[in-house]
Design an enzyme around this catalytic site. Sequence first.
Site, PDB file in Angstrom:
ATOM      1  N   HIS A 141       0.788  -1.229   0.000  1.00  0.00           N
ATOM      2  CA  HIS A 141       0.000   0.000   0.000  1.00  0.00           C
ATOM      3  C   HIS A 141       0.815   1.272   0.000  1.00  0.00           C
ATOM      4  CE1 HIS A 141      -4.173  -1.390   0.555  1.00  0.00           C
ATOM      5  NE2 HIS A 141      -3.607  -2.443   1.108  1.00  0.00           N
ATOM      6  N   LYS A 149      -9.291  13.485   4.348  1.00  0.00           N
ATOM      7  CA  LYS A 149      -8.391  12.319   4.326  1.00  0.00           C
ATOM      8  C   LYS A 149      -7.504  12.430   5.563  1.00  0.00           C
ATOM      9  CE  LYS A 149      -6.900  13.651   0.177  1.00  0.00           C
ATOM     10  NZ  LYS A 149      -6.825  12.409  -0.581  1.00  0.00           N
TER      11      LYS A 149
HETATM   12  C1  LIG Z   1     -12.273   6.815   1.745  1.00  0.00           C
HETATM   13  C2  LIG Z   1     -11.866   7.175   3.095  1.00  0.00           C
HETATM   14  C3  LIG Z   1     -10.514   7.424   3.375  1.00  0.00           C
HETATM   15  C4  LIG Z   1      -9.440   7.388   2.313  1.00  0.00           C
HETATM   16  O1  LIG Z   1      -9.316   8.671   1.719  1.00  0.00           O
HETATM   17  P1  LIG Z   1      -8.084   9.053   0.776  1.00  0.00           P
HETATM   18  O2  LIG Z   1      -8.468  10.392   0.243  1.00  0.00           O
HETATM   19  O3  LIG Z   1      -8.039   8.028  -0.304  1.00  0.00           O
HETATM   20  O4  LIG Z   1      -6.870   9.081   1.604  1.00  0.00           O
HETATM   21  C5  LIG Z   1     -10.161   7.767   4.667  1.00  0.00           C
HETATM   22  N1  LIG Z   1     -11.083   7.871   5.640  1.00  0.00           N
HETATM   23  C6  LIG Z   1     -12.393   7.643   5.408  1.00  0.00           C
HETATM   24  C7  LIG Z   1     -13.372   7.794   6.525  1.00  0.00           C
HETATM   25  C8  LIG Z   1     -12.829   7.289   4.134  1.00  0.00           C
HETATM   26  O5  LIG Z   1     -14.124   7.057   3.914  1.00  0.00           O
END
Ligand SMILES: *Cc1c(COP(=O)(O)O)cnc(C)c1O
Length: 800
Positions: free
Chosen positions: A348, A536
Amino acid sequence: MFTNKEAFKTYFLQKLEMTYGKTFEDSTSSDHFQILGHMIREYVSTNWINTNEAYRRNQGKQVYYLSIEFLLGRLLYHNLINLGIEKVVTEGLNELGINLRDIEEIEHDAGLGNGGLGRLAACFLDSLATLNLPGHGFGIRYKHGLFEQRIVDGYQIELPEQWLKHGQVWEVRKEDLAVDIQFWGNIDMYEKDGKLQFRHLNAETVTAVPHDVPVIGYDTTTVNTLRLWNAEPASLLAKDVNDIMRYKRETEKISEFLYPDDANDEGKILRLKQQYFLVSSSLQSIIKNYKQQYKDIRNFHQHISIHINDTHPVLAIPELMRILLDNEELSWEEAWEITKNTISYTNHTTLSEALEKWPIYLFQPLLPRIYMIIQEINERFCNELWDKHPGDFHKIENMAIIAHGMVKMAHLALVGSYSVNGVAEIHTEILKKREMSDFYQVFPEKFNNKTNGITHRRWLIKANPKLTQLVTDTIGSEWIYQPDQLNKLLLFQQDNGFLQQLASIKQENKIHLAEIIKESNGITVDPTSIFDVQVKRLHAYKRQLLNVLHIMHLYNRLKENPTLDITPRTFIFGAKASPGYYYAKKIIKLINAVADKVNNDKTIQDKIKVVFLENYRVSLAEHIFPAADVSEQISTASKEASGTGNMKFMMNGALTVGTLDGANIEMRDLVGDDNIFIFGMNADEVLDLYQHGGYRSTEYYHHDKRIKEVVDQLKNGFFHDTNNEFDPIFDSLLIENDQYFVLKDFHSYENIHQVVDQTYKNQQKWLQMCTVNIAKSGHFSSDRTIKEYADEIWKIKSNF
Ligand SMILES: *Cc1c(COP(=O)(O)O)cnc(C)c1O
């Protein structure tokens, strides 16, 4: 009980009385939630049993997905949708004067995750069940999850999550299936029938008790299982009272928090304990199941695939070896052949600081037998390398699993698995060509790409019912089963009726989010302004700082020229920072300081507003994505493996401002350059600049007045009462030479935002772009991703 609303109401009221001995009048929303949850579990129990029965009968291959995180969010409404009974329930409850959306609010998110990696695991479970694939999750039942975030005075405060406080309706505790895990102690070697055998003595035993959660597929009878392990004391027969207390405490800590602070040795031991706890309990359970069904352990890999989500569960490799060697008494060669053909691994990240490694001095005493096995794997691997590259000490040292006093988890995963996948095309290419190129040369056949996805059932159907209805009214409902068919919407790009409806749905969703903002932050935002969103985890590479500096710049322009013609904008942030990540917490404080300054300055006439929503989580995200106009995906190119937030925005008709990083690139390829706002350096430019040097952030600071102004404002008293608060951010940009190229990309970022502003003024054009994005988003359904995993990695087949 769910066939019609009358039957539902009768059963609901009856159950309420029987369970709580209360009349309807005396009952609370919390009672209603519990009753409804239990009814659903009862309703699916036959299918749950039948699914397992069918898997056994078919003797097909099954996959177990091991993940240290499962970011499930709430399950009530999602389950109702998947069972196709949300209409009956909504109407039945309405007639009783209950609003289902109110009951939904009672449920606490299952926050057993941190971000994208954990949410991916949750989306995968939904797709596996929906596609009738025999795939189950294994995780840890953290009592207090990650943490609940509060913002106090602009700072992040962490509280333990309390999601189990009122019990968990969805789980079934299965004490009879508990297994024991051994830590510490010593290994006794002895001879049996001329073979060397190993016995673990003086170990501290911990009991793992499974709590099973049904994973309900959409419009199908398949109900798979998510098994969450709880750590409990094995027995309290130790003599000393103090010993008992210590042991109990140490044991319970294992399933208390996700990612305990690992700055010191104690924290590192706890994390390693958690990882081994997860894999040992899961593997024991998988093998027990297998042996009930099949006679010959030698065929294990033909019936079972075990997937490890990142390296946290990589000890599955030596643990499977241990069981095959010590319990099943196979030879090393036999055991290794089975293990290598059972385990597959997803990488990842390419951030080197995130690649896990553990000091031997902690590892060996805690897991003595596992350490011996890793040593043997390492020795054999290094010998093979030596045969291929005789004399190349440097290469062998770099690739070894154990080196410089450390156990390298990614190397173990690469050597002990049959498949290694990245999560977006560019990420996989970077793994092959750069980060893992040595391993790619040795095992080219292992490497493959599986671009991430999201379940459209949660992120569109559940989160955005109005858009869902419009899509179905426009192109029919097949897209729900085949999300690629969303591309039929392309025919409606010029259809003004469709575009108008799209616009008014977005407007309604924005009004709803504006209400949430008002309630939680007390800030009034204009729902006709552009909702520009970055949600995020908080991390330097995700560059929330670039966004903030740009907002400060916009503010400066407005102060200079209050009549500046810009489209009003609401900048919305949501982000948790890791509790020990000092710098990330400073950025949170900075966002809140900018929000304070901007929101309270009357002279800019509400042209910009800044909002930090606390405690970003799945249930909050479900209100945010449908209301977004602009999606900020602005990581330093090469750093974001894939991203999945980007996909949720796209599916809900937001336009992406992004770098050519992760899955943004595949989004660009699908929608074309005209339907996305790309800016900044690309991955090759970034990686070359790291490799060859030559970047000097101070040049950008000195030569660009706009940059100098905002960077100076971090230090010059622009924010009142903040003293030297933001010095670490200032220093990261100028003293530490801006490792994430915030200043280098600033100009290009500022430009693209002017393009966004201009484009938004042309609503027709904007809505057409939104339409193209929604139409092309079906590719990012996790159903597509899971089909690829099933066909190309796991070789598992649908149950029907
Ligand atoms: C989708 C999601 C993430 C991932 O977000 P990124 O922008 O891809 O880092 C993190 N937290 C939650 C609560 C999400 O739903």
